[in-house]
Write a protein that holds these residues in place. Structure first.
Motif, mmCIF file in Angstrom:
data_model
loop_
_atom_site.group_PDB
_atom_site.id
_atom_site.type_symbol
_atom_site.label_atom_id
_atom_site.label_comp_id
_atom_site.label_asym_id
_atom_site.label_seq_id
_atom_site.Cartn_x
_atom_site.Cartn_y
_atom_site.Cartn_z
ATOM 1 N N TRP A 1 39.312 42.716 39.346
ATOM 2 C CA TRP A 1 39.890 44.008 39.717
ATOM 3 C C TRP A 1 40.097 44.094 41.229
ATOM 4 C CZ3 TRP A 1 42.711 47.393 37.515
ATOM 5 C CH2 TRP A 1 42.850 48.686 38.036
ATOM 6 N N ARG A 2 39.152 43.580 41.997
ATOM 7 C CA ARG A 2 39.318 43.549 43.457
ATOM 8 C C ARG A 2 40.485 42.656 43.851
ATOM 9 N NH1 ARG A 2 34.158 42.686 47.163
ATOM 10 N NH2 ARG A 2 35.818 43.026 48.691
ATOM 11 N N LEU A 3 40.636 41.530 43.159
ATOM 12 C CA LEU A 3 41.762 40.651 43.446
ATOM 13 C C LEU A 3 43.088 41.371 43.229
ATOM 14 C CD1 LEU A 3 40.672 37.264 41.834
ATOM 15 C CD2 LEU A 3 41.128 37.658 44.252
ATOM 16 N N ILE A 4 43.169 42.136 42.145
ATOM 17 C CA ILE A 4 44.394 42.884 41.866
ATOM 18 C C ILE A 4 44.686 43.871 42.988
ATOM 19 C CG2 ILE A 4 45.403 44.633 40.336
ATOM 20 C CD1 ILE A 4 43.977 43.212 38.011
ATOM 21 N N GLN A 5 43.670 44.631 43.402
ATOM 22 C CA GLN A 5 43.884 45.635 44.442
ATOM 23 C C GLN A 5 44.287 45.000 45.767
ATOM 24 O OE1 GLN A 5 43.961 48.749 43.254
ATOM 25 N NE2 GLN A 5 43.425 47.662 41.362
ATOM 26 N N ILE A 6 43.674 43.870 46.088
ATOM 27 C CA ILE A 6 44.028 43.163 47.324
ATOM 28 C C ILE A 6 45.467 42.663 47.240
ATOM 29 C CG2 ILE A 6 43.577 41.070 48.672
ATOM 30 C CD1 ILE A 6 40.599 41.506 48.089
ATOM 31 N N GLY A 7 45.843 42.098 46.094
ATOM 32 C CA GLY A 7 47.204 41.620 45.938
ATOM 33 C C GLY A 7 48.239 42.718 46.060
ATOM 34 N N LEU A 8 47.923 43.886 45.510
ATOM 35 C CA LEU A 8 48.872 45.008 45.557
ATOM 36 C C LEU A 8 49.049 45.564 46.964
ATOM 37 C CD1 LEU A 8 47.872 46.918 42.294
ATOM 38 C CD2 LEU A 8 49.930 45.548 42.684
ATOM 39 N N SER A 9 48.180 45.167 47.886
ATOM 40 C CA SER A 9 48.306 45.646 49.266
ATOM 41 C C SER A 9 49.346 44.865 50.061
ATOM 42 C CB SER A 9 46.948 45.548 49.982
ATOM 43 O OG SER A 9 46.594 44.181 50.227
ATOM 44 N N HIS A 10 49.888 43.801 49.481
ATOM 45 C CA HIS A 10 50.846 42.959 50.200
ATOM 46 C C HIS A 10 52.223 43.089 49.560
ATOM 47 C CE1 HIS A 10 52.725 39.483 52.081
ATOM 48 N NE2 HIS A 10 51.681 39.385 52.882
#
Length: 388
Positions: free
Chosen positions: A120-129
């Motif tokens: 879930w953290r990976l998804i949120q980090i990815g969506l920031s770019h």
């Protein structure tokens, strides 16, 4: 005489030495890496977080001696290489103590491990770019019946994945008018279940996955009815630049519908096979693989305050768009184990040790005129280059 630099591999103890695999399926890789590091002048060993004796500032680790593993007291590592498949709060405390109190430099910082263990953290980090926003499937973290009920109204097919990497498998949900069919896919088994209510569905997902993430996957590209995936393995080189060291072709069973894929072999060996299916779009797909992977490893490097080795898993849609399926620190090692190419294993190990030398030299001044091969980082690096 200068102090011999120390290189410690953090692994999970899985069995006895007599079993031949005390550190699980990666035991042979750790053996080769320790022996290669020793040849390059490092004091190298394997240890688990529980082997760290903080009050004495030593480690009760595992070294190679006379062709086998032997217990020995060893110094705390100057370079730490996190290769464990678990990451608990207690583990994190040990790693932070090594870094903040002892001065250990990690090839992947503890924060990186914490991030990749939480999808879930990976998804949120990815969506920031901005480059990655369209490359991540629409995802919802399951929170009670309401979120599941609302999600189920949007479509008839969903992919479900566990939030944390310690859980295995994936599932496909197919919604009919009044029932839900769930197909749980694991490495060696498939389980089919039907449910008449959202409450039953939620409880089953929780039993199988704990915290679950529900995703709306686009239709995936298939060859002979098999889903096609790519695993791209990235490392920092001697100068600190990121490079893709290899990429792996992965495929599903014909009957599978989730992203539970098996390693086939090096992508470059299967490019003619893929080109026949992707045709003129093959070059564009390969560009997407490199661009998305590089963007994500650099992003995690920034968010985790220092990364050096990461594997990126990707899928291809029917429209020949590449989407992100996951990031890990151990995926590349598992792929190496499967494909069994000695030259590639040696290349990866040499890259690891070359960058370990770079980290070492950032905080240790190399004395001039020292003649012993085992005593200077520069000589360690040259030995590694000669070996590679």
């Amino acid at each position: 005489m200068s102090e011999q630099p120390s290189f410690g591999i953090v692994a999970s103890l899985r069995g006895s030495v007599e079993s031949g695999a005390p550190f699980g399926i990666l035991t042979t890789y750790f053996r080769d890496l320790v022996e290669h590091a020793m040849q390059c002048g490092w004091e190298a060993y394997v240890f688990s977080p529980r082997d760290v004796l903080r009050q004495r500032r030593v480690i009760w680790g595992w070294k190679r001696k006379n062709g086998t593993w032997k217990r020995a007291f060893v110094p705390t590592p100057q370079i730490g290489y996190l290769r464990s498949n678990t990451f608990t709060p207690a583990d994190k405390k040990v790693f932070l103590w090594l870094r903040d109190e002892v001065g250990t430099q990690f090839i992947n910082q503890p924060e990186v491990e914490e991030i990749v263990f939480d999808y879930w953290r990976l998804i949120q980090i990815g969506l920031s770019h901005p480059t990655l926003i369209g490359r991540i499937p629409d995802s919802i973290l399951l929170r009670g019946d309401l979120s599941l009920t609302e999600t189920m109204k949007l479509d008839s097919h969903y992919l479900v994945r566990p939030r944390f990497a310690l859980r295995q498998g994936a599932a496909e949900i197919t919604r009919f008018e009044d029932t839900f069919h769930v197909r749980y896919e694991y490495k060696n088994s498939i389980i089919d279940e039907d449910f008449n209510s959202v409450v039953q569905l939620r409880d089953s997902l929780h039993v199988h996955f704990g915290d679950a993430i529900i995703q709306h996957l686009p239709k995936l590209f298939r060859v002979e009815n098999c889903i096609i995936g790519i695993r791209s393995f990235w490392q920092r080189d001697r100068s600190g630049r990121w490079k893709e060291n290899f990429s792996i072709l992965r495929v599903s069973q014909p009957s599978n519908h989730t992203d539970q894929l098996a390693t086939v072999g090096l992508l470059e060996r299967y490019l003619p096979f893929l080109s026949r299916s992707l045709k003129s779009q093959m070059e564009a797909v390969r560009y997407q693989i490199i661009n998305i992977s590089r963007t994500f490893v650099e992003l995690i490097d920034q968010r985790g305050h220092g990364a050096s080795e990461l594997s990126v898993d990707l899928l291809i849609t029917r429209e020949k768009q590449v989407i992100l399926a996951g990031v890990s620190t151990l995926g590349g090692m598992y792929a190496l184990k499967k494909i069994q190419i000695p030259e590639l294993r040696h290349k990866v190990m040499s890259t690891t040790l070359n960058y370990a030398t770079t980290l070492y030299e950032q905080t240790h001044v190399t004395p001039i005129g020292v003649s012993e091969v085992n005593s200077t980082p520069t000589q360690i690096h040259q030995t590694a280059l000669d070996a590679s």
